[in-house]
Enzyme design. Structure first.
Site, mmCIF file in Angstrom:
data_model
loop_
_atom_site.group_PDB
_atom_site.id
_atom_site.type_symbol
_atom_site.label_atom_id
_atom_site.label_comp_id
_atom_site.label_asym_id
_atom_site.label_seq_id
_atom_site.Cartn_x
_atom_site.Cartn_y
_atom_site.Cartn_z
ATOM 1 N N HIS A 66 1.015 -1.257 0.075
ATOM 2 C CA HIS A 66 0.179 -0.063 -0.326
ATOM 3 C C HIS A 66 0.985 1.097 -0.091
ATOM 4 C CE1 HIS A 66 -4.401 -1.780 1.952
ATOM 5 N NE2 HIS A 66 -4.210 -1.755 -0.021
ATOM 6 N N GLU A 118 -22.192 -1.012 -30.180
ATOM 7 C CA GLU A 118 -21.602 -1.259 -29.749
ATOM 8 C C GLU A 118 -21.601 -3.959 -30.453
ATOM 9 O OE1 GLU A 118 -20.751 -2.222 -25.309
ATOM 10 O OE2 GLU A 118 -23.388 -0.866 -26.043
ATOM 11 N N CYS A 138 -16.495 5.635 -26.675
ATOM 12 C CA CYS A 138 -16.163 6.040 -25.481
ATOM 13 C C CYS A 138 -14.892 5.003 -24.946
ATOM 14 C CB CYS A 138 -17.349 6.455 -24.649
ATOM 15 S SG CYS A 138 -18.340 4.610 -24.809
#
Length: 659
Positions: free
Chosen positions: A305, A546, A617
């Site tokens: 992390h 699409e 997009c």
């Protein structure tokens, strides 16, 4: 009851995906278990779940027993089958960073050496970049157990003291999570740490040791060490890195038991290099990160992390130095090469000059992209090409704005549905869409209607078993069959349109009738809202291109809608007849394949001929090597992840300069 599936979560159930999976499981009354290779663990324990070491593409079984078992299994299976689940709220890359982050590996002897590296130290190149600055040594004292054997009558009081300390740590973390200053990525890390602090694996082990006569501090240290050792033993680099998180949480509990505060990082000087044997993610996430020039740690690796936070904030970092880090305790100045894992103590003049030059060059490169934040890209003929952002939640608004997004080209509404235990109400949806519209006004915000099914089932909608869900009941097909769900969303969008430039996009369209049916429902919703006296406004309706069918009927579709947006991910999958989740056919999922590029060009021509906006997009929209081609085809909007926006603007401006 139980159901098996293949895990599609990006990189598997490591810390944050496991935290979200557990949170989802805890929302149900049923007892829930996750089973892998015959081993079953509670789905409501983050630690146990992570130690199961569930990796991407492995088979698991979700088992539930209780009143809401069906709902629990549907929700959890939906999460496991979502390839984006492991990426939600991921660390935001610094603006200008494009595409997936390169794999970060330990520096090797063959890596290009920095001047002075031969006399320096070598560690793990965990966050790229160069830094040189004053050393800030952060070596808080170790905490040792008291080694005291409790008397029988002391045990109950010691358990109470321990529980109070755990609660105090949780309150601290809750307070940190409530701060607006915490970024979305850092918030996810702190949430994962809080889950460890509350997990029965840690608290139960510690309480068991206390009942055996150990004092609370000794019990916490031993329990944390035992669990950390379990993480270290797992054959998974993500889970190995969680050992440091367990130790960090254990330390915080011990400090509360001792009535002490950890050594603060608040006073670190501007540009200083933070040096430590180990830094808890909890401490670093709350530190003044803008003042930190670099991070050097004895512990940690590329998937820890600490590394994630450093990369998220553009801070160069070298981790995993081991005992070598002690040589830095008395350093006055440090040079750090995060690309190759080099650390140079008290560099000579030549090295200082070289690193100063590298830092300056990197800053110029970043600045060179940052200037495009406020640029409105125009072509030589004066046409504006909008560069917008793809996002899935309100938490991502800030990253999009910071990158200079000219609106939202794709807002994925399915996350709003997937993150709740029940289908979201009309009011909740309206508030979300309105907040989005206000944030980007006057720029347009294109909201994709619910696109679930296939790889994205959700709670509250029962999907049939399908041999090939990608070719099944999904997107607009499901919505039109469930007007009770679809009309609620359409009503919310009409209400939100009062607050900004809302546009609505239909996914998985393959027939003109689907658009016409939707328009009838929109008109019904508008009439209902008018009769109820609820403020609302009209919105432009468009379709996501699409499916191959949508490409082939694009000229007819263009006469029915206000805009097209090409979704290259699914379009490529369907054109090439290659499952984008199947690694064996991954090479076929290439947007540059002539068949796919031809489909994009056919769509663009149809849209331009009809005089409607044509956008894209899919992530291909952010590829600098393809942007010029897409623009020449007639696309006037490109929408992408925020990290790609400034580079895309630069590419468009370069086209304009070339004339």
């Amino acid at each position: 009851m139980e159901r098996s599936t293949i895990v599609r979560v990006h990189e598997g159930l490591h810390a944050r995906p496991a935290t979200r999976f557990v949170k989802l499981a805890k929302g149900f009354e049923s007892d829930v278990e996750l089973v892998k290779d015959g081993k079953a663990v509670s789905a409501k324990s983050s630690v146990k779940l992570m130690l199961l070491a569930v990796k991407e593409n492995q088979e698991v079984t979700v088992r539930a027993n209780g009143a809401d078992a069906i709902e629990a299994i549907e929700a959890l299976i939906g999460y496991l089958e979502n390839p984006k689940a492991g990426l939600e709220d991921e660390d935001h890359q610094p603006t200008g960073d494009t595409g997936p982050k390169p794999e970060v590996k330990p520096a090797t002897e063959s890596a290009p050496a920095s001047p002075g590296a031969a006399t320096g130290l070598r560690g793990v190149a965990a966050s790229e970049g160069f830094a040189i600055g004053p050393a800030f040594a952060h070596f808080p004292p170790d905490i040792a157990g008291q080694g005291r054997v409790l008397q029988a009558e002391e045990i109950a009081g010691e358990i109470d003291r321990f529980r109070t300390a755990v609660a105090a740590v949780q309150v601290r973390m809750d307070h940190a999570l409530a701060q607006d200053s915490l970024s979305a990525g850092d918030r996810g890390i702190v949430a994962a740490l809080r889950d460890i602090a509350a997990d029965d694996s840690l608290t139960g082990e510690a309480e068991s040791l206390i009942r055996g006569g150990n004092d609370a501090i000794s019990a916490v240290i031993t329990a944390a060490s035992t669990i950390a050792a379990d993480f270290s033993a797992v054959d998974d680099h993500y889970l190995n890195a969680r050992a440091d998180d367990v130790h960090a949480v254990g330390r915080q509990i011990c400090l509360v038991l001792l009535g002490q505060d950890d050594v603060s990082l608040e006073n670190i000087p501007q540009g200083a290099i933070l040096i430590a044997d180990d830094i808890g993610a909890w401490d670093l996430a709350r530190a003044p990160l803008k003042r930190i020039g670099g991070v050097i740690c004895g512990h940690g690796g590329a998937t820890s992390h600490i590394a994630i936070i450093a990369r998220s904030h553009g801070i160069p970092a070298v981790l995993g130095l081991g005992d070598q880090v002690n040589a830095l305790r008395t350093a006055r100045e440090v040079a750090l090469d995060g690309n190759n894992g080099h650390v140079i103590i008290d560099p000579d003049e030549a090295t200082r000059a070289d690193f100063a030059g590298r830092v300056e060059a990197a800053a110029k490169e970043r600045a060179g992209l940052t200037v495009f934040k406020t640029v409105t890209p125009k072509l030589a003929d004066g046409r504006i090409i909008k560069v917008a952002a793809n996002i899935g939640s309100l938490e991502e608004i800030e990253a999009a704005q910071e990158a200079g997004a000219m609106g939202i080209g794709l807002f994925r509404t399915e996350l709003l549905f997937m993150r709740h235990m029940h289908l979201p109400s009309e009011d909740m949806q309206a508030e979300t869409y309105a907040a989005l519209a206000k944030a980007f006004s006057p720029y347009p915000v294109i909201v994709r209607t619910l696109d679930i099914g296939g790889d994205k089932p959700i709670v509250g909608i029962e999907f049939p078993d399908e041999e090939n869900p990608f070719l099944g009941w999904r997107g607009i097909r499901m919505c039109l069959d469930r007007p009770d769900i679809f009309k609620r969303q359409l009503r919310a969008l009409l209400r939100a349109a009062v607050h900004g430039n809302i546009k609505v996009m239909l996914p998985m369209v393959s027939d003109i009738g689907e658009v016409r049916q939707t328009r009838v429902l929109v008109d019904e919703c508008a009439a209902e809202l008018k009769a109820e006296g609820v403020p609302h406004a009209a919105f432009d309706l468009g379709v996501m291109i699409e499916t191959p069918a949508a490409v082939l009927i694009a000229p007819a579709l263009a006469r029915e809608v206000a805009f097209f947006s090409i979704g290259t991910n699914d379009l490529t999958q369907y054109i090439m007849a290659a499952d984008r989740l199947n690694p064996t056919v991954a090479k076929l999922n290439d947007v540059t394949n002539p068949a796919v590029m031809s489909a994009i060009e056919m769509t663009a021509k149809a849209g331009v001929a009809a005089g409607i906006m044509v956008g894209m997009c899919g992530e291909a929209a952010g590829r600098p090597d393809l942007i010029a081609t897409f623009v020449r085809m007639g696309l006037t909007e490109l929408s992408m992840s925020p990290a790609s926006i400034q580079r895309a603007k630069k590419a468009i401006m370069a086209m304009a300069a070339e004339g």
